[in-house]
Design a protein around this motif. Structure first.
Motif, PDB file in Angstrom:
ATOM      1  N   SER A 107      -9.418   0.881   0.739  1.00  0.00           N
ATOM      2  CA  SER A 107      -9.620   1.975  -0.095  1.00  0.00           C
ATOM      3  C   SER A 107     -10.378   3.030   0.619  1.00  0.00           C
ATOM      4  O   SER A 107     -10.123   4.191   0.849  1.00  0.00           O
ATOM      5  CB  SER A 107     -10.314   1.570  -1.345  1.00  0.00           C
ATOM      6  N   ILE A 124       0.866  -1.180  -0.030  1.00  0.00           N
ATOM      7  CA  ILE A 124       0.107  -0.017  -0.012  1.00  0.00           C
ATOM      8  C   ILE A 124       0.835   1.119  -0.002  1.00  0.00           C
ATOM      9  O   ILE A 124       1.988   1.063   0.333  1.00  0.00           O
ATOM     10  CB  ILE A 124      -0.868   0.105   1.319  1.00  0.00           C
ATOM     11  N   ALA A 125       0.285   2.306  -0.497  1.00  0.00           N
ATOM     12  CA  ALA A 125       0.736   3.711  -0.037  1.00  0.00           C
ATOM     13  C   ALA A 125      -0.166   4.217   0.973  1.00  0.00           C
ATOM     14  O   ALA A 125      -1.066   4.092   1.068  1.00  0.00           O
ATOM     15  CB  ALA A 125       0.925   4.352  -1.419  1.00  0.00           C
ATOM     16  N   GLY A 126       0.815   5.099   1.956  1.00  0.00           N
ATOM     17  CA  GLY A 126       0.120   5.807   2.852  1.00  0.00           C
ATOM     18  C   GLY A 126       0.339   4.958   4.126  1.00  0.00           C
ATOM     19  O   GLY A 126       0.668   4.141   4.172  1.00  0.00           O
ATOM     20  N   ASP A 150       6.120  -1.466   3.364  1.00  0.00           N
ATOM     21  CA  ASP A 150       4.909  -1.069   2.754  1.00  0.00           C
ATOM     22  C   ASP A 150       4.049  -2.124   2.684  1.00  0.00           C
ATOM     23  O   ASP A 150       3.042  -2.045   1.981  1.00  0.00           O
ATOM     24  CB  ASP A 150       4.955  -0.307   1.591  1.00  0.00           C
ATOM     25  N   GLY A 181      -8.552   5.046   3.041  1.00  0.00           N
ATOM     26  CA  GLY A 181      -7.613   6.041   2.262  1.00  0.00           C
ATOM     27  C   GLY A 181      -6.241   5.484   2.094  1.00  0.00           C
ATOM     28  O   GLY A 181      -5.361   6.243   1.693  1.00  0.00           O
ATOM     29  N   ASN A 182      -6.090   4.223   1.937  1.00  0.00           N
ATOM     30  CA  ASN A 182      -4.783   3.646   1.570  1.00  0.00           C
ATOM     31  C   ASN A 182      -4.926   3.128   0.094  1.00  0.00           C
ATOM     32  O   ASN A 182      -5.728   2.437  -0.306  1.00  0.00           O
ATOM     33  CB  ASN A 182      -4.537   2.352   2.258  1.00  0.00           C
ATOM     34  N   GLN A 183      -3.965   3.562  -0.714  1.00  0.00           N
ATOM     35  CA  GLN A 183      -4.084   3.268  -2.131  1.00  0.00           C
ATOM     36  C   GLN A 183      -3.443   1.890  -2.241  1.00  0.00           C
ATOM     37  O   GLN A 183      -2.255   1.659  -1.756  1.00  0.00           O
ATOM     38  CB  GLN A 183      -3.131   4.206  -3.044  1.00  0.00           C
ATOM     39  N   VAL A 184      -3.989   0.905  -2.879  1.00  0.00           N
ATOM     40  CA  VAL A 184      -3.453  -0.519  -2.920  1.00  0.00           C
ATOM     41  C   VAL A 184      -2.704  -0.634  -4.183  1.00  0.00           C
ATOM     42  O   VAL A 184      -3.092  -0.517  -5.318  1.00  0.00           O
ATOM     43  CB  VAL A 184      -4.810  -1.479  -2.840  1.00  0.00           C
ATOM     44  N   LEU A 185      -1.492  -0.998  -3.984  1.00  0.00           N
ATOM     45  CA  LEU A 185      -0.526  -1.139  -5.255  1.00  0.00           C
ATOM     46  C   LEU A 185      -0.350  -2.474  -5.645  1.00  0.00           C
ATOM     47  O   LEU A 185      -0.592  -2.874  -7.098  1.00  0.00           O
ATOM     48  CB  LEU A 185       0.884  -0.837  -4.750  1.00  0.00           C
ATOM     49  N   LYS A 195      -9.561  -5.139  -0.227  1.00  0.00           N
ATOM     50  CA  LYS A 195      -9.179  -4.129  -1.119  1.00  0.00           C
ATOM     51  C   LYS A 195     -10.262  -2.784  -0.898  1.00  0.00           C
ATOM     52  O   LYS A 195      -9.609  -1.732  -0.797  1.00  0.00           O
ATOM     53  CB  LYS A 195      -9.399  -4.689  -2.460  1.00  0.00           C
ATOM     54  N   ASP A 196     -11.429  -3.192  -0.525  1.00  0.00           N
ATOM     55  CA  ASP A 196     -12.406  -1.996  -0.557  1.00  0.00           C
ATOM     56  C   ASP A 196     -12.275  -1.520   0.704  1.00  0.00           C
ATOM     57  O   ASP A 196     -12.255  -0.272   1.017  1.00  0.00           O
ATOM     58  CB  ASP A 196     -13.787  -2.764  -0.442  1.00  0.00           C
TER      59      ASP A 196
END
Lengths: 329, 241
Positions: free
Chosen positions: A284, A243-245, A263, A287-291, A280-281
């Motif tokens: 999201s 993830i990012a964040g 990460d 507020g985390n972007q899933v890479l 995943k949902d």
């Protein structure tokens, strides 16, 4: 599992039994009340460097006196009958120690003579054959590859038909093919009725080749069982997500957050494929972007991290061991 | 085959196949013979090489023994020692194997030095003198190799052992009767030289040359040897890693 002290029947069945074996080095508790029963099997003692694996083996091979507790090898107490113990076992230490100025055959014959084998020359020939070293047997060990040196050490260890074979990190410093070959020999030995006690920090090898595994950390046994059951202990599936964040936690039924490595987040769950979109949902929404995401089966690494958490290697680095691994003399 | 002989054979084979260890061990005593035995302006004797040869022989055994202690250090560093300790033979057989191989090495090297001394003009030894010389060198070698091997048990690595080695060998040589007889020594040196074990070996060989049997020297060396070997056996039996 470990028998109780009243369980004399099984004490005799197990070639190797330890009871509350403990060793301190000053302040450091190297091995802490270790209780194990090992049968005719490939028994793996796994754990990170400095977790007490080698200390355990040194005590069981009579090279180090325990501070308390006891152990019996083939019915002989390691403290009262060390010589009997040494007659029943073979020990291959971590440092690859073969005499490079002697030929492979001379190396094996020397051990046959030291073990008091009746016909050292014939017997050496036999074990060299078993370990596929016969065609290079009369070359100096100097020209042997790492895998061949390890096999030569196994030949030395097997020359007197030990009941228990102790191998300390048998595959360190070997390439993939050589490792596989070593493990295949170990399997053959087990099938022929030998007890093989192996230490390793390669979890994948322990998983694949050991009949039972004891996970050790800071001198304490954390769990003992077959690799399959140890893995069953945590969950069916493992989900790892990059993830990012900053991860703040999610709440998905049936999915348990295990730990975070940089990460990457690790979750344990029963049905990974079904849980994947839910995770995943939830991420999201948080507020985390899933890479990236993946589902896999748990490995012994996961079991280890689950039991002891991610730690850092704090053991002192032994330069002599390193030099030996590189085969420099 | 007796385990002592197995251990001894192993080290001997390694030594012969190593070549350089052999050559290097010969270089220093040979240099002493030439540069000291032939070149030093000495007034107390007109045939100094005869006088100094027993000293150089003892020195050869001394340096061979101290170098031999390094065998055990290497065995420990490379992991052989642990393997040997986990074998059934009594642990002191490792010690006796080392004493035997180091003493044999010392005696082989002294033989070469002795031949070299004869070539340089030293007066030949009679067969009886030779036998006596070898007995002394053998006892002396066993004493020193047991000492060196026991020191090696306590030291961790090669550097430390080399340091201990240098610390022992030079002072021991120069405070012995190797270079000069007691009557030309400075007053402060004489009492030291008289208790130096190296002097007993050297004096023993010199007494042999006069045709007498050095009973005192051989007895003291033997007693020392038995004492040190007993101590070394005790250390080896108790050794843990």
């Amino acid at each position: 599992m470990a028998p109780t002290s009243s369980d004399n029947q099984s004490l005799q069945e197990y070639p190797l039994v330890t009871h509350s074996l403990t060793k301190r080095f000053g302040e450091l508790l190297a091995v802490d009340t270790l209780t194990l029963s090992v049968g005719t099997e490939i028994f793996g003692l796994v754990g990170p460097n400095g977790s007490g694996k080698t200390t355990t083996v040194l005590m069981l091979t009579t090279l180090l006196d325990p501070d308390s507790g006891d152990a019996t090898i083939c019915g002989y107490d390691i403290r009262k009958h060390p010589r009997r113990v040494r007659e029943s076992i073979s020990y291959v230490p971590q440092d690859m120690a073969v005499d490079v100025r002697l030929t492979g055959r001379e190396n094996v014959i020397m051990f046959a003579e030291l073990y008091g084998v009746k016909n050292p020359v014939e017997r050496s020939n036999e074990v060299l054959k078993i370990l596929d070293l016969l065609d290079r047997a009369d070359k100096r060990a100097k020209v042997y590859s790492g895998g061949m040196r390890r096999r030569l050490e196994l030949a030395q260890a097997l020359v007197h038909n030990p009941k228990i074979l102790f191998l300390d990190e048998p595959t360190v410093g070997l390439d993939v093919a050589a490792r596989k070959k070593i493990w295949e020999y170990i399997r053959t030995l087990r099938n022929d009725g030998m007890t093989v006690f192996v230490t390793t920090h390669y979890m994948d090898e322990a998983d694949r080749y050991c009949d039972r595994v004891a996970i050790i950390d800071h001198g304490r046994i954390q769990a003992v069982d077959t690799p399959a059951r140890l893995k069953g202990m945590i969950s069916e599936d493992i989900i790892s997500v990059s993830i990012a964040g900053t991860f703040t936690g999610i709440d998905v039924p049936g999915v348990k957050f295990a730990h975070q490595e940089e990460d990457t987040l690790i979750f344990h769950c029963e049905n990974g494929a079904a849980a994947l979109p839910l995770v995943k949902d939830a991420l999201s929404d948080a507020g985390n972007q899933v890479l990236s995401m993946s589902v896999r089966q748990p490995s012994l690494d996961d079991v280890f991290l689950h039991l002891v958490g991610p730690g850092e290697d704090k053991s002192p680095f032994k330069s002599s061991t390193f030099r030996n691994m590189m085969g420099k003399r | 085959m007796n385990p002592i002989l197995v251990y001894c054979k192993r080290d001997l084979v390694r030594w012969f196949r190593g070549k350089w260890g052999f050559i290097a061990a010969m270089a220093m005593p040979a240099a002493w013979l030439i540069f000291v035995g032939l070149a030093l302006p000495i007034r107390f004797t007109d045939h100094y090489i005869d006088f100094v040869t027993p000293g150089i022989l003892a020195m050869t055994v001394l340096s061979a023994s101290l170098a031999g202690g390094g065998l055990l250090i290497l065995d420990r560093m490379l992991g052989f020692f642990n393997k040997f300790l986990a074998l059934p033979p009594p642990r002191e057989s490792i010690l006796f194997g080392k004493i035997l191989v180091i003493t044999i090495r010392g005696v082989i090297q002294s033989t070469i030095i002795l031949i070299f001394a004869f070539l340089l003009g030293a007066r030949l030894y009679s067969p009886t003198q030779l036998i006596g010389t070898y007995i002394i060198l053998f006892i002396f070698g066993a004493l020193l190799s047991a000492t060196a091997t026991t020191i090696a048990i306590y030291l961790d690595d090669h550097d430390q052992y080399a340091a201990a080695n240098a610390m022992i060998s030079m002072p021991l040589f120069f405070t012995s009767s190797a270079m000069m007889p007691y009557d030309v020594m400075p007053d402060w040196l004489e009492p030291i030289a008289k208790v130096n074990p190296l002097s007993y070996a050297i004096d023993g060989i010199r007494i042999l040359k006069t045709g007498e049997i050095p009973v005192t020297q051989i007895s003291i060396l033997s007693l020392l040897c038995i004492g040190v070997v007993t101590l070394a056996v005790h250390v080896f039996r108790k050794v843990k890693i």
